[in-house]
Design an enzyme around this catalytic site. Structure first.
Site, PDB file in Angstrom:
ATOM      1  N   HIS A   1       0.851  -1.192   0.000  1.00 52.48           N
ATOM      2  CA  HIS A   1       0.000   0.000   0.000  1.00 52.48           C
ATOM      3  C   HIS A   1       0.881   1.233   0.000  1.00 52.48           C
ATOM      4  CE1 HIS A   1      -3.008   2.937   1.228  1.00 52.48           C
ATOM      5  NE2 HIS A   1      -3.949   2.040   1.041  1.00 52.48           N
TER       6      HIS A   1
ATOM      7  N   ARG B   1      -6.091   9.984  -0.695  1.00 54.04           N
ATOM      8  CA  ARG B   1      -5.817  10.414  -2.069  1.00 54.04           C
ATOM      9  C   ARG B   1      -7.101  10.495  -2.881  1.00 54.04           C
ATOM     10  NH1 ARG B   1      -2.810   6.031  -4.001  1.00 54.04           N
ATOM     11  NH2 ARG B   1      -3.288   5.047  -2.013  1.00 54.04           N
TER      12      ARG B   1
END
Lengths: 666, 278
Positions: free
Chosen positions: A257, A273
C-alpha cells in the site's frame, strides 16, 4: 478426546467468515465460527476507506455500472483475475452493500446540491442530483473510472463488522473465540473439519463438519513492515497447504500500500488520495503527474507504490532518522473534511506521529498490505482438489484480484464472497451424498499427531529461538521479496528461508507454563509461516515476468505469451520447497482480453491468442452496441454461475426498474 | 525499533490475590514522565497471574528496557515477550487503536495500550489487566465473552421490519445528518474501558455499562430498528440498566473513542423514566 460436530465449520471470524455462517444458517444448516480473537476485533475492521459497489449515486459516479467495475477490476489485476469470478463479484456487490444498509450500517449518504471537493489538487464545486439525496454516497479510489467506493467516514470495515457481527448474534450462531485451527482433518480427498487449539486452556478438540470454510485473512506478518494486524499470519492458508492436497494460488502476488505512516506501517486509507490528497517529495514537489499523467496519485496501488520507491531511489525522498519517506499532503481538504470523513486518519496521525494532518504533512512509505494469493478455489469457493474445503475473502484465491487488487475491492469481496460461497456451502450441505461418516480413529490420529507436535516443541531441548527465526524471516521478506524483486535476491531469500525452515524443526521453548503459552504459539506458527514465505519467495523467483504487484527488475515486462497463468503451490511432507503447477488462463473466453491497463508500463508481450480474441470481442461489441446486457451475455455468459437467489440486475437512478420484480432476496 | 537494546527482568514483588496493582513509583506519571528520551531506561511493572497454572500467584514483575523513537506500549510489550519473558500474556490485534483488544490499566487509568506512547507516560510505567472482566492471564482479559453476552441480553442488533429486503432495488433513503449521528454512536469498539472506569460495575456484576446504554441509544436513533421505548425499557429500565448508573461518568472520561456517553446516558435515562411513568 473432545469432539464437536456441526454442519459448517467456519474458520475465521472476520467479515467473510461471519457472512458465510449467516448464509448457511439461513438455509437451515448449523454453523460454528472459530476465531482467534473476538470477531469484532478481526482485521476486517481495518478496512477504512470503503467498499466498491457500482451504485452510481453521486454525480461523479453517474454512468457507473457492473461493466465499468468489471473492467477496472480486471485491469487492476493485470489480467491475472478469473473474469467469470469478477463478473459474479461486480454483479453482487450492489446487492451486498444494500443488504448491509438494511442491516444497519450507517453508510455516508448523498446530500443534494452544491459541494466543494478537491480534484487533481484543485477545489471544484460539484452539484449532487436531487434524486440522489439520501442514497449511499461514493468517493474516488485508485484505479477506478468512476467514484464507486461506498463508505462510512473512514471506518467502513468497523461499521460493516459491527452490523454483520450483530447478525451472527441475532442468528444465534456460536463463535468459539480464542481458538485456532492447527490442522485440517481429511481423508480420501475429503475435508472433515479441523483439529483446534483453545488459546486460553491449550486443549485440543476435533471439530467435525460436512463443510469446512477457511476465512482466515491474509499473511501480512510474513513481512517486517505491514499494515496488517498482528493476527494476520496466514495460518489458515498454511494448514490448507499442509494437507498436501489443497493448493495455494499466486502467493507471489503481494500488494504494497502506498500510504502507511512511516515507519510504523499503520495504514492511512486510500481515501486520503481519493478525496484529493497529494504525494510530495523532499522539495514539496507533486511528483506523481510526472510519472503517471493519466491517473496521477490515483493509479492502482502497485503502480503508485513503485513510483514512490523509484522517486526515493532518485534521491528525492524526505530524510528522517528512520530513513527516507514521501510526504502525504491532505491539508488542502480542510479541517472539517478531515475531522469528519478522515477521522481515523486524524486519530492515527495524532496518537502515533504527534502531528495534526490539518496543518502538517504526513510521512508515508509503502508497506505490505494485502495477500492476493490464497487457497485456490473454483467459482463456488470450493477447493478443486480437496472436497468439502471452502475458502473466501483474503484467505482465498477465488480469484478476483489476480496480481493486484483495487482499493475498496477487498472489503467488498469479504461480504460478496461470504454471500456467494455461503450459498454454495448450503447447497453442498443440502445434498445427501455429502453426508459424512468418519471413523473416530481417523479423528484420534489427527488429534494425536497435533498433540505430539506440540509436546515435541515443549519437551525438545532445541536450540532455536522461535521469535528470532520469525524476525529473520520477516527481514528477508521485506528486504528481498518486496516491491522490486530480482532473481539474485530472490534466490538468496529462498536459500535462507529454507535454512530457517530446517532450523524451525529444532525450536526450543524457555517457558512451559500451562494455558495459552504464547511462546508455544509463536513456535508452531513460525513453522507454518516459513512454508508460506517460501511459497511467496520461490513463486516470485520462478515467475520471470512482471505482473501487477509482482515486479521483477530483471524481467520488467508483463509476458502473456509465457506467464498468463496462475501459480498453484502444493507442499509435500518434509520438503523444504513447494511444488508448483501452472493453471493457464484462457484468453479465448475473456470478456476483456489483455491490453494496456490505462496506467503504468505500456510494454508487454502479447499472448498469441489475444489479437484473435480482441477482434471477436470488438465484433460482438458492435453487434450489440445498444444493449449492454445482451452484449455482456454474448461476450462471456456468467449469470448461470451465480446462486439463484443472487441473480438479477441492479437498480440505479439512471437504470430504474419499471415495476416490482419477483422478490429475489438473500 | 531498538531490538538490540539491553533489557532485563529486575524484580518480582508478590501481591495478595485480588489486591490492586501497586501504583507506579512516580504516581501521576503521565505529567511527570512526559518526554522520556530515546535510550533512557523504562521500568515497566506488570501485574502478573496465570489462572491456568496452579503454581502461579499474583505478583508484580518489573522489566527494564530502553526507550526507542516512537515506542508504544505495543512495541514495548512485544520486545519484553520476544527478548525477556516469552510467557507474558497480553492481547493486541490491530495495534492502530481501532479494534479494542488491548485495553488495560496504564498507570492507574484504563486505556488502549497500542496507541499509548511510552515517552509520554514513562520512565516508570505500571500495567494491570482491566478489572471487571474474567482474567485469562497477566494483561489478557476476556472482554469478547462479556460483550457477546451483553449483545444477546440487549438484543443489540437492528430489528428490521422485514427479515428480507429486495436487494435488486434502490436502497432506502436516509438523511445524511442522521447517518452521521448513528455513526457517531456506532463507533464504540467494545474495549471495556468504560466498565473498568465504572463505579456501578464494582457493585453490580450484571450492570450493562456505558457500552450497553450506548448500544441502546444507537439502535433507538436508527429508523431501521422498529423497536419502541417500551421495548427498550424492558431491556434497560432497571438497576442493571440505565437506572443503575450513578452518574460518576468515569466511562466518559476514559472512553478512547470519546463517545458522547455523558449526554447519551442522561438522554436515555430521561426517555426511560418517561416510559416507566407512562
Amino acid at each position: 478426546m473432545n469432539v464437536i460436530y456441526t454442519d459448517v465449520l467456519v474458520i475465521g471470524g472476520g467479515l467473510a467468515g461471519l457472512r458465510m455462517a449467516v448464509a448457511a444458517k439461513r438455509r437451515g444448516h448449523d454453523a460454528i465460527i472459530l476465531s482467534l480473537v473476538p470477531p469484532k476485533r478481526s482485521h476486517s475492521k481495518a478496512a477504512q476507506g470503503g467498499m466498491q459497489a457500482s451504485l452510481g449515486n453521486v454525480i461523479k459516479g453517474q454512468g457507473d455500472n457492473e461493466d465499468v467495475h468489471f473492467e477496472d477490476t480486471v485491469r487492476g489485476s493485470d489480467w491475472g483475475a478469473d473474469q467469470d469470478v469478477v463478473r459474479m463479484f461486480v454483479n453482487t456487490a450492489p446487492k451486498a452493500v444494500r443488504e448491509l444498509a438494511s442491516w444497519g450500517v450507517p453508510w455516508s449518504r448523498v446530500r443534494k446540491g452544491d459541494r466543494t471537493v478537491v480534484i487533481n489538487g484543485q477545489k471544484v464545486t460539484i452539484t449532487e442530483r436531487d434524486e440522489a439525496h439520501g442514497l449511499l454516497a461514493q468517493r474516488d479510489f485508485g484505479g477506478t473510472k468512476k467514484w464507486r467506493t461506498c463508505y462510512v467516514a473512514d471506518a467502513t470495515g468497523h461499521a460493516m463488522l459491527q452490523a454483520v457481527g450483530d447478525q451472527v448474534i441475532a442468528s444465534s450462531i456460536p463463535v468459539h473465540e480464542r481458538t485456532e485451527a492447527l490442522a485440517l482433518i481429511h481423508e480420501g480427498g475429503r475435508c472433515y473439519g479441523a483439529v483446534v487449539r483453545d488459546l486460553i486452556t491449550g486443549e485440543l478438540t476435533a471439530y467435525v463438519a460436512k463443510a469446512t470454510a477457511l476465512a482466515t485473512g491474509g499473511a501480512g506478518r510474513l513481512y517486517q513492515v505491514t499494515t496488517n494486524a498482528v493476527i494476520c499470519e496466514g495460518i489458515g492458508m498454511a494448514i490448507a497447504l499442509e494437507t498436501g492436497i489443497a493448493t495455494l494460488g499466486n502467493m507471489e502476488a503481494v500488494q504494497f500500500h502506498p500510504t502507511p505512516i512511516f515507519p510504523a506501517g499503520i495504514l492511512l486509507t486510500e481515501g486520503c488520495r481519493g478525496d484529493g490528497g497529494l504525494l510530495l517529495d523532499v522539495d514539496g514537489h507533486r511528483f506523481m503527474p510526472d510519472y503517471e499523467p493519466e491517473k496521477k496519485e490515483l493509479a492502482s496501488r502497485d503502480v503508485v507504490s513503485r513510483r514512490m520507491e523509484e522517486h526515493i531511489k532518485k534521491g528525492k525522498g524526505a530524510k528522517s532518522r528512520f530513513g527516507e519517506h514521501i510526504w502525504l499532503d491532505i491539508r488542502l481538504l480542510g479541517e472539517h473534511h478531515i475531522k469528519h470523513n478522515l477521522r481515523e486518519v486524524w486519530d492515527i496521525c495524532h496518537y502515533f506521529l504527534g502531528l495534526d494532518p490539518v496543518k502538517d504533512l504526513i510521512p508515508v512509505r509503502p508497506a505490505q498490505h494485502y495477500t492476493m494469493g490464497g487457497v485456490r478455489t473454483n467459482y463456488t469457493g470450493e477447493s478443486p482438489t480437496l472436497k468439502g474445503l471452502f475458502a473466501a475473502g483474503e484467505a482465498a484465491c477465488w480469484d478476483m484480484h489476480g496480481f493486484n487488487r483495487l482499493g475498496g475491492n477487498s472489503v467488498a469481496e469479504t461480504v460478496v464472497a461470504g454471500m456467494i460461497v455461503g450459498e454454495f456451502i448450503a447447497d453442498y450441505c443440502d445434498k445427501t451424498e455429502n453426508d459424512i461418516s468418519i471413523p473416530t480413529g481417523v479423528l484420534r490420529d489427527f488429534v494425536n499427531e497435533e498433540k505430539a507436535k506440540l509436546q515435541g516443541l515443549i519437551t525438545s531441548h532445541g536450540t532455536e529461538d522461535a521469535s528470532a527465526l520469525k524476525a529473520r524471516m520477516q527481514a528477508i521478506m521485506s528486504d528481498k521479496v518486496g516491491i522490486f524483486r530480482t532473481g539474485k535476491e530472490l534466490e538468496e531469500a529462498v536459500d535462507e528461508l529454507q535454512k530457517l525452515l530446517v532450523k524451525s524443526r529444532s525450536i526450543g521453548l524457555k517457558s512451559s507454563a500451562p494455558g495459552a503459552n504464547p511462546e508455544l504459539v509463536t513456535a508452531y506458527r513460525v513453522q507454518k509461516m516459513l512454508k508460506l514465505a517460501l511459497c511467496v519467495a520461490y513463486g516470485a523467483y520462478t515467475r520471470t515476468e512482471s505482473r501487477g504487484a509482482h515486479f521483477r527488475s530483471d524481467y520488467p515486462n508483463r509476458n502473456d505469451a509465457k506467464w498468463l497463468s496462475r501459480t498453484l503451490a502444493t507442499w509435500k511432507g518434509d520438503s523444504t520447497l513447494p511444488t508448483f503447477n501452472y493453471e493457464a488462463l484462457d484468453v479465448g473466453k475473456m470478456e476483456l482480453p489483455p491490453g494496456w491497463r490505462g496506467y503504468g508500463a505500456k510494454d508487454y508481450v502479447d499472448h498469441p491468442d489475444t489479437p484473435g480474441r480482441q477482434a471477436a470481442v470488438d465484433a460482438l461489441k458492435q453487434q450489440y452496441a445498444d444493449d449492454r446486457f445482451a452484449r455482456q451475455a454474448a461476450l462471456m455468459p456468467y449469470e448461470q454461475l451465480l446462486p439463484a437467489r443472487l441473480r438479477g440486475k441492479n437498480e440505479r437512478i439512471d437504470e430504474p426498474m419499471a415495476q416490482a420484480p419477483a422478490r429475489r432476496t438473500a | 525499533m531498538s531490538n538490540q537494546a539491553s533489557g532485563k527482568v529486575i524484580n518480582v514483588v508478590p501481591v495478595q490475590a485480588g489486591a490492586p496493582a501497586a501504583p507506579a513509583s512516580s504516581s501521576g506519571a503521565a505529567a511527570a514522565g512526559r518526554g522520556v528520551q530515546t535510550g533512557q531506561k523504562l521500568k515497566i511493572s506488570v501485574m502478573r497471574y496465570n489462572p491456568a497454572d496452579p503454581a502461579s500467584v499474583p505478583h508484580i514483575q518489573t522489566y527494564e528496557i530502553e526507550q526507542s523513537d516512537g515506542m508504544t506500549l505495543f512495541m514495548a510489550l512485544m520486545e519484553i515477550r520476544e527478548r525477556l519473558d516469552p510467557s507474558l500474556q497480553f492481547d493486541f490485534v490491530c495495534r492502530a487503536g481501532i479494534c479494542g483488544s488491548c485495553a488495560m490499566v496504564v498507570n492507574g487509568r484504563p486505556t488502549l495500550a497500542c496507541r499509548t506512547l511510552t515517552r509520554d507516560i514513562g520512565p516508570d510505567i505500571t500495567l494491570a489487566p482491566l478489572p471487571f472482566f474474567e482474567l485469562i492471564g497477566d494483561l489478557s482479559v476476556n472482554t469478547g465473552k462479556w460483550m457477546r453476552a451483553l449483545s444477546e441480553r440487549l438484543e443489540a442488533w437492528c430489528h428490521t421490519k422485514q427479515q428480507e429486503v429486495d436487494l435488486t432495488r434502490l436502497e432506502e433513503r436516509m438523511e445524511p445528518e442522521l447517518a452521521e449521528a448513528i455513526f457517531e454512536l456506532d463507533r464504540c469498539i467494545e474495549c471495556g474501558c468504560c466498565l473498568a472506569g465504572c463505579g456501578t460495575a464494582r457493585m453490580r456484576k450484571d450492570f450493562v455499562g456505558a457500552v450497553g446504554i450506548n448500544k441502546i441509544a444507537r439502535f433507538r436513533l436508527d429508523p431501521r430498528d422498529v423497536r419502541t421505548d417500551a421495548d427498550y425499557y424492558e431491556l434497560i429500565g432497571d438497576d442493571d440498566g440505565v437506572f443503575g448508573c450513578m452518574s460518576l461518568l468515569g466511562c466518559h472520561d476514559v472512553c478512547p473513542k470519546e463517545l458522547p456517553l455523558q449526554t447519551q446516558i442522561a438522554f436515555i435515562r430521561r426517555k426511560m423514566v418517561k416510559e416507566g411513568m407512562s
